[in-house]
Design an enzyme around this catalytic site. Structure first.
Site, PDB file in Angstrom:
ATOM      1  N   SER A   7     -71.287 -16.384  11.858  1.00 43.67           N
ATOM      2  CA  SER A   7     -70.065 -16.054  12.598  1.00 43.67           C
ATOM      3  C   SER A   7     -70.296 -16.215  14.093  1.00 43.67           C
ATOM      4  CB  SER A   7     -69.634 -14.618  12.305  1.00 43.67           C
ATOM      5  OG  SER A   7     -68.604 -14.224  13.185  1.00 43.67           O
ATOM      6  N   HIS A  32     -68.251 -19.714  10.683  1.00 44.15           N
ATOM      7  CA  HIS A  32     -67.244 -18.685  10.448  1.00 44.15           C
ATOM      8  C   HIS A  32     -66.584 -18.339  11.779  1.00 44.15           C
ATOM      9  CE1 HIS A  32     -65.396 -15.599   7.947  1.00 44.15           C
ATOM     10  NE2 HIS A  32     -65.566 -14.752   8.944  1.00 44.15           N
ATOM     11  N   ASP A  34     -64.055 -15.911  13.532  1.00 44.18           N
ATOM     12  CA  ASP A  34     -63.363 -14.621  13.442  1.00 44.18           C
ATOM     13  C   ASP A  34     -62.317 -14.504  14.541  1.00 44.18           C
ATOM     14  OD1 ASP A  34     -64.531 -13.137  11.237  1.00 44.18           O
ATOM     15  OD2 ASP A  34     -66.388 -13.116  12.387  1.00 44.18           O
ATOM     16  N   MET A  36     -59.282 -12.338  16.158  1.00 42.56           N
ATOM     17  CA  MET A  36     -58.749 -10.966  16.203  1.00 42.56           C
ATOM     18  C   MET A  36     -57.686 -10.865  17.286  1.00 42.56           C
ATOM     19  SD  MET A  36     -62.341  -8.861  16.086  1.00 42.56           S
ATOM     20  CE  MET A  36     -63.678  -9.345  14.990  1.00 42.56           C
ATOM     21  N   HIS A  65     -61.153 -17.113   9.765  1.00 41.07           N
ATOM     22  CA  HIS A  65     -60.805 -15.782   9.257  1.00 41.07           C
ATOM     23  C   HIS A  65     -59.820 -15.148  10.231  1.00 41.07           C
ATOM     24  CE1 HIS A  65     -62.409 -11.456   8.223  1.00 41.07           C
ATOM     25  NE2 HIS A  65     -61.159 -11.655   7.844  1.00 41.07           N
ATOM     26  N   MET A  67     -57.822 -12.332  11.401  1.00 41.47           N
ATOM     27  CA  MET A  67     -57.616 -10.881  11.385  1.00 41.47           C
ATOM     28  C   MET A  67     -56.487 -10.578  12.364  1.00 41.47           C
ATOM     29  SD  MET A  67     -61.575  -9.552  11.220  1.00 41.47           S
ATOM     30  CE  MET A  67     -62.285 -10.985  12.036  1.00 41.47           C
ATOM     31  N   MET A 136     -64.415  -7.832   2.483  1.00 42.04           N
ATOM     32  CA  MET A 136     -64.932  -7.219   3.709  1.00 42.04           C
ATOM     33  C   MET A 136     -65.868  -6.085   3.331  1.00 42.04           C
ATOM     34  SD  MET A 136     -63.807  -8.918   6.280  1.00 42.04           S
ATOM     35  CE  MET A 136     -64.478  -7.782   7.508  1.00 42.04           C
ATOM     36  N   GLY A 141     -62.936  -5.867  12.649  1.00 43.29           N
ATOM     37  CA  GLY A 141     -62.606  -5.607  14.044  1.00 43.29           C
ATOM     38  C   GLY A 141     -63.776  -5.658  14.986  1.00 43.29           C
ATOM     39  N   PHE A 142     -64.979  -5.417  14.496  1.00 42.58           N
ATOM     40  CA  PHE A 142     -66.157  -5.410  15.361  1.00 42.58           C
ATOM     41  C   PHE A 142     -67.353  -5.986  14.619  1.00 42.58           C
ATOM     42  CE2 PHE A 142     -63.494  -1.911  16.771  1.00 42.58           C
ATOM     43  CZ  PHE A 142     -63.454  -2.099  18.147  1.00 42.58           C
ATOM     44  N   GLY A 144     -71.572  -6.296  14.059  1.00 47.36           N
ATOM     45  CA  GLY A 144     -72.718  -5.395  14.119  1.00 47.36           C
ATOM     46  C   GLY A 144     -72.582  -4.090  13.372  1.00 47.36           C
ATOM     47  N   ASP A 174     -68.394 -10.486   4.078  1.00 46.32           N
ATOM     48  CA  ASP A 174     -68.462 -10.465   5.539  1.00 46.32           C
ATOM     49  C   ASP A 174     -68.638  -9.035   6.015  1.00 46.32           C
ATOM     50  OD1 ASP A 174     -68.182 -10.777   8.264  1.00 46.32           O
ATOM     51  OD2 ASP A 174     -66.156 -11.606   8.195  1.00 46.32           O
ATOM     52  N   GLY A 175     -69.752  -8.796   6.703  1.00 47.10           N
ATOM     53  CA  GLY A 175     -69.957  -7.491   7.326  1.00 47.10           C
ATOM     54  C   GLY A 175     -71.287  -6.853   6.992  1.00 47.10           C
ATOM     55  N   GLY A 176     -72.162  -6.764   7.985  1.00 47.04           N
ATOM     56  CA  GLY A 176     -73.423  -6.061   7.801  1.00 47.04           C
ATOM     57  C   GLY A 176     -74.432  -6.775   6.924  1.00 47.04           C
ATOM     58  N   GLY A 196     -73.380 -12.580  11.184  1.00 45.36           N
ATOM     59  CA  GLY A 196     -73.115 -12.733  12.608  1.00 45.36           C
ATOM     60  C   GLY A 196     -74.274 -12.306  13.471  1.00 45.36           C
ATOM     61  N   SER A 197     -74.339 -11.002  13.768  1.00 38.94           N
ATOM     62  CA  SER A 197     -75.387 -10.510  14.663  1.00 38.94           C
ATOM     63  C   SER A 197     -76.776 -10.698  14.079  1.00 38.94           C
ATOM     64  CB  SER A 197     -75.151  -9.024  14.994  1.00 38.94           C
ATOM     65  OG  SER A 197     -75.067  -8.247  13.813  1.00 38.94           O
TER      66      SER A 197
END
Length: 215
Positions: A7, A32, A34, A36, A65, A67, A136, A141-142, A144, A174-176, A196-197
């Site tokens: 991402s 990816h 993102d 927002m 994606h 959002m 998700m 929204g954020f 990390g 997606d996420g963590g 991502g991070s």
């Protein structure tokens, strides 16, 4: 690993072209994107111009994606020769079937994203029409955020539905996602992993991508 989609939300935007080249060299499969709007999610990221700035600099497909509220109005802005998927949120679409068909009419694949608390049953009447379902594993929204383990139950249920009904949609998460949990999510049935991070926060981005894709 089936497909890794780093991402760019977590990239260094002053070095976006360079870092995109790095993930491509290392074997990433998608970019990816993102998007927002500060309304559907409590943050603002970027629009289509940032994504389009990568055209001609990478051959990687874009995995968009959205959002955002009113995604039907803006989906067309993200159609490029590189765009493979445009994904909208079930929670943001008043007429989800219409939104899916709108994306397909643009000549790209249609995905639907579900927030952690959204039940799979909301897709019962459109699941035959989607090319990808994005689970998700954090609240959108954020970047990390910490992975929500219970979302794996949703992934496993989706994989069962796909097998039982003979469908071929991709399952994305997606996420963590980190090197510590990527094998677990793929074993659950995920075919596209967003990171991502955990990719762009590494001191050596190319080495980190190679660690991911070896799975």
């Amino acid at each position: 690993m089936k497909r890794l989609a780093p991402s760019i939300l977590s990239a260094d935007f002053s070095r976006l072209g360079e870092q995109t080249a790095s993930i491509e060299r290392a074997g990433a499969h998608l970019i990816h994107v993102d998007v927002m709007d500060g309304h559907f999610v409590p943050n603002i990221s970027f629009g289509s111009a940032v994504m389009k700035s990568l055209l001609g600099k990478t051959e990687l497909p874009f995995d968009v994606h959205l959002m955002i509220e009113n995604p039907d109005k803006y989906a067309g802005d993200f159609v490029t020769p590189n765009t493979e998927f445009i994904t909208v949120h079930q929670e943001a679409c008043t007429h989800l079937h219409r939104s899916i068909q709108n994306i397909k009419s643009l000549g790209v694949k249609a995905g639907v994203a579900l927030n952690p608390a959204t039940h799979l049953g909301t897709l019962d009447y459109v699941i035959d029409d989607v090319d990808m379902i994005l689970v998700m594993s954090v609240n959108p929204g954020f970047g990390g955020q910490k992975f929500i383990p219970k979302t794996l139950e949703k992934v496993r249920e989706l994989a069962e539905i796909r097998a039982e009904e003979g469908l071929d949609f991709e399952i994305e998460i997606d996420g963590g996602i980190t090197l510590d949990n990527v094998k677990e999510v793929m074993d659950a049935g995920v075919s596209v992993v967003v990171a991502g991070s955990s990719v762009f926060g590494a001191s050596d981005i190319e080495a980190r991508v190679r660690e991911f894709v070896k799975w």
